[in-house]
Design a protein around this motif. Structure first.
Motif, PDB file in Angstrom:
ATOM      1  N   GLY A 261       0.823  -1.198   0.000  1.00 13.69           N
ATOM      2  CA  GLY A 261       0.000   0.000   0.000  1.00 13.69           C
ATOM      3  C   GLY A 261       0.858   1.250   0.000  1.00 13.69           C
ATOM      4  N   ALA A 262       1.954   1.220   0.750  1.00 14.12           N
ATOM      5  CA  ALA A 262       2.893   2.346   0.773  1.00 14.12           C
ATOM      6  C   ALA A 262       3.513   2.562  -0.598  1.00 14.12           C
ATOM      7  N   GLU A 263       3.839   1.472  -1.270  1.00 16.26           N
ATOM      8  CA  GLU A 263       4.409   1.579  -2.610  1.00 16.26           C
ATOM      9  C   GLU A 263       3.405   2.186  -3.588  1.00 16.26           C
ATOM     10  N   ALA A 264       2.146   1.773  -3.479  1.00 13.70           N
ATOM     11  CA  ALA A 264       1.113   2.334  -4.356  1.00 13.70           C
ATOM     12  C   ALA A 264       0.940   3.827  -4.100  1.00 13.70           C
ATOM     13  N   MET A 265       0.954   4.223  -2.823  1.00 16.87           N
ATOM     14  CA  MET A 265       0.830   5.641  -2.497  1.00 16.87           C
ATOM     15  C   MET A 265       2.034   6.428  -3.011  1.00 16.87           C
ATOM     16  N   ALA A 266       3.223   5.859  -2.878  1.00 18.69           N
ATOM     17  CA  ALA A 266       4.431   6.525  -3.380  1.00 18.69           C
ATOM     18  C   ALA A 266       4.374   6.661  -4.899  1.00 18.69           C
ATOM     19  N   SER A 267       3.834   5.646  -5.572  1.00 22.80           N
ATOM     20  CA  SER A 267       3.694   5.703  -7.030  1.00 22.80           C
ATOM     21  C   SER A 267       2.708   6.778  -7.454  1.00 22.80           C
ATOM     22  N   ASP A 268       1.771   7.100  -6.556  1.00 23.92           N
ATOM     23  CA  ASP A 268       0.803   8.172  -6.826  1.00 23.92           C
ATOM     24  C   ASP A 268       1.322   9.543  -6.422  1.00 23.92           C
ATOM     25  N   GLY A 269       2.589   9.599  -5.999  1.00 20.58           N
ATOM     26  CA  GLY A 269       3.201  10.877  -5.669  1.00 20.58           C
ATOM     27  C   GLY A 269       3.126  11.276  -4.215  1.00 20.58           C
ATOM     28  N   LYS A 270       2.671  10.371  -3.344  1.00 20.36           N
ATOM     29  CA  LYS A 270       2.591  10.678  -1.922  1.00 20.36           C
ATOM     30  C   LYS A 270       3.984  10.620  -1.292  1.00 20.36           C
ATOM     31  N   THR A 271       4.199  11.461  -0.299  1.00 22.58           N
ATOM     32  CA  THR A 271       5.476  11.485   0.407  1.00 22.58           C
ATOM     33  C   THR A 271       5.490  10.448   1.530  1.00 22.58           C
ATOM     34  N   ALA A 272       6.660  10.201   2.061  1.00 22.32           N
ATOM     35  CA  ALA A 272       6.775   9.276   3.196  1.00 22.32           C
ATOM     36  C   ALA A 272       5.918   9.756   4.360  1.00 22.32           C
ATOM     37  N   SER A 273       5.909  11.054   4.601  1.00 24.27           N
ATOM     38  CA  SER A 273       5.108  11.610   5.681  1.00 24.27           C
ATOM     39  C   SER A 273       3.624  11.341   5.456  1.00 24.27           C
ATOM     40  N   GLU A 274       3.149  11.546   4.238  1.00 24.52           N
ATOM     41  CA  GLU A 274       1.739  11.303   3.925  1.00 24.52           C
ATOM     42  C   GLU A 274       1.387   9.828   4.079  1.00 24.52           C
ATOM     43  N   ILE A 275       2.281   8.958   3.661  1.00 23.23           N
ATOM     44  CA  ILE A 275       2.056   7.516   3.799  1.00 23.23           C
ATOM     45  C   ILE A 275       1.924   7.145   5.267  1.00 23.23           C
ATOM     46  N   LEU A 276       2.853   7.619   6.068  1.00 25.13           N
ATOM     47  CA  LEU A 276       2.863   7.256   7.483  1.00 25.13           C
ATOM     48  C   LEU A 276       1.666   7.825   8.227  1.00 25.13           C
ATOM     49  N   HIS A 277       1.299   9.044   7.921  1.00 26.93           N
ATOM     50  CA  HIS A 277       0.155   9.648   8.603  1.00 26.93           C
ATOM     51  C   HIS A 277      -1.161   9.002   8.183  1.00 26.93           C
ATOM     52  N   TYR A 278      -1.171   8.365   7.021  1.00 27.50           N
ATOM     53  CA  TYR A 278      -2.373   7.641   6.605  1.00 27.50           C
ATOM     54  C   TYR A 278      -2.520   6.335   7.385  1.00 27.50           C
ATOM     55  N   TYR A 279      -1.442   5.587   7.483  1.00 20.92           N
ATOM     56  CA  TYR A 279      -1.516   4.277   8.143  1.00 20.92           C
ATOM     57  C   TYR A 279      -1.428   4.370   9.663  1.00 20.92           C
ATOM     58  N   TYR A 280      -0.729   5.399  10.170  1.00 20.22           N
ATOM     59  CA  TYR A 280      -0.638   5.605  11.623  1.00 20.22           C
ATOM     60  C   TYR A 280      -1.275   6.965  11.924  1.00 20.22           C
ATOM     61  N   GLN A 281      -2.559   6.995  12.037  1.00 15.15           N
ATOM     62  CA  GLN A 281      -3.268   8.260  12.140  1.00 15.15           C
ATOM     63  C   GLN A 281      -3.062   8.916  13.508  1.00 15.15           C
ATOM     64  N   GLU A 282      -3.075  10.252  13.475  1.00 23.02           N
ATOM     65  CA  GLU A 282      -2.906  11.080  14.675  1.00 23.02           C
ATOM     66  C   GLU A 282      -1.500  10.995  15.276  1.00 23.02           C
TER      67      GLU A 282
END
Length: 293
Positions: A261-282
């Motif tokens: 899922g992180a790889e898919a988000m990165a392929s869509d242009g998401k940053t590491a910060s955006e990936i982490l805040h999505y999966y580990y909210q708050e």
């Protein structure tokens, strides 16, 4: 008092090399002769836990999660950590060379860049290190900590991860003869029993428990017993083939960050910060400073 404080530190008169060496955190990995500097350890974890072909932002997200998990699990290096899937897999430099052979220089450079660009960064909730669980591939939704263990953790909630369906590990099937199957279980199955199985699913579609007559097993018990990839499974008997077939979706416990899922988000242009805040909210990302007490 925690041995590590958080935030950026500016110290007049100290050279970076001297200060870093004096305050460096070392991780003791079971089976390794010497303790390993934290960032060197994270390099070995990212190389072992995530395909090097993944986008750099996914690798950076993995680095931050792995660094957080290591510090939390070892109490900042005071306790040894096993290099296993139950903790974090770790490959030393010799293992990385053996795995990557002729591609070692380029692959190592890519991993080291991801580590250096996130150096010291960790995930916090209420200013404490989180338990940064991660897994290979979800079944389309991540598992909440509550459904996994019965403990509700604010930052380990179930979130959609639909793109995991493109993972090569998304679906699998395992087969046994009826005799092989019965050798695994404390009860003897008849062919007709496979039509009588009842599944009780949790909110993420994984098996919370399975019942056959008076016998009840948790999904986690069955996953361990059958050595299958996940707790999203279905059991059937194929009479034509004479085989018990168990089909699964997802790979791993499903809690926290999905690596594919992180790889898919990165392929869509998401940053590491955006990936982490999505999966580990708050949660928030901060940089540790081992020299502050």
């Amino acid at each position: 008092m925690l041995p590590v404080a958080f935030g950026e530190r500016l110290t007049v008169g100290d050279s970076p090399e001297t200060t870093e060496q004096a305050c460096e955190i070392f991780i003791e990995v079971e089976g390794q002769k010497e303790k390993i500097p934290l960032e060197t350890y994270v390099t070995g974890v990212v190389a072992a836990e995530m395909p090097v072909s993944f986008k750099k932002e996914a690798l950076k997200a993995q680095a931050i999660a792995a660094r957080t998990y290591a510090l939390k699990s070892t109490n900042y290096g005071e306790i040894a950590i096993a290099p296993t899937v139950a903790r974090q897999v770790f490959y030393n430099k010799e293992q990385r060379k053996a795995n990557w052979t002729s591609n070692f220089p380029g692959n190592e450079k890519k991993i080291v860049e991801a580590i250096n660009e996130t150096k010291g960064q960790v995930l916090l909730y209420n200013n404490e290190l989180i338990t940064a669980m991660f897994h290979s591939t979800s079944n389309g939704k991540t598992e909440s900590a509550y459904d996994f263990s019965g403990n509700d953790v604010p930052y380990l909630q179930s979130v959609a991860s639909i793109s995991d369906q493109s993972s090569p590990k998304f679906s699998a099937m395992k087969e046994w003869t009826l005799a092989e199957w019965n050798a695994l279980w404390p009860v003897k199955w008849q062919e007709s029993d496979f039509n009588l199985v009842q599944y009780f699913l949790n909110d993420s579609g994984r098996v919370e428990r399975m019942q056959l007559g008076k016998n009840v097993w948790s999904g986690r018990e069955i996953r361990t017993l059958l050595e299958i990839p996940s707790t999203d499974f279905k059991i059937a008997y194929n009479s034509a083939a004479g085989k018990v077939q168990v089909s699964t979706k997802g790979y791993g416990h499903g809690v926290g960050m999905s690596q594919y899922g992180a790889e898919a988000m990165a392929s869509d242009g998401k940053t590491a910060s955006e990936i982490l805040h999505y999966y580990y909210q708050e949660t928030e990302i901060k940089k540790i400073d081992a020299c502050l007490k």
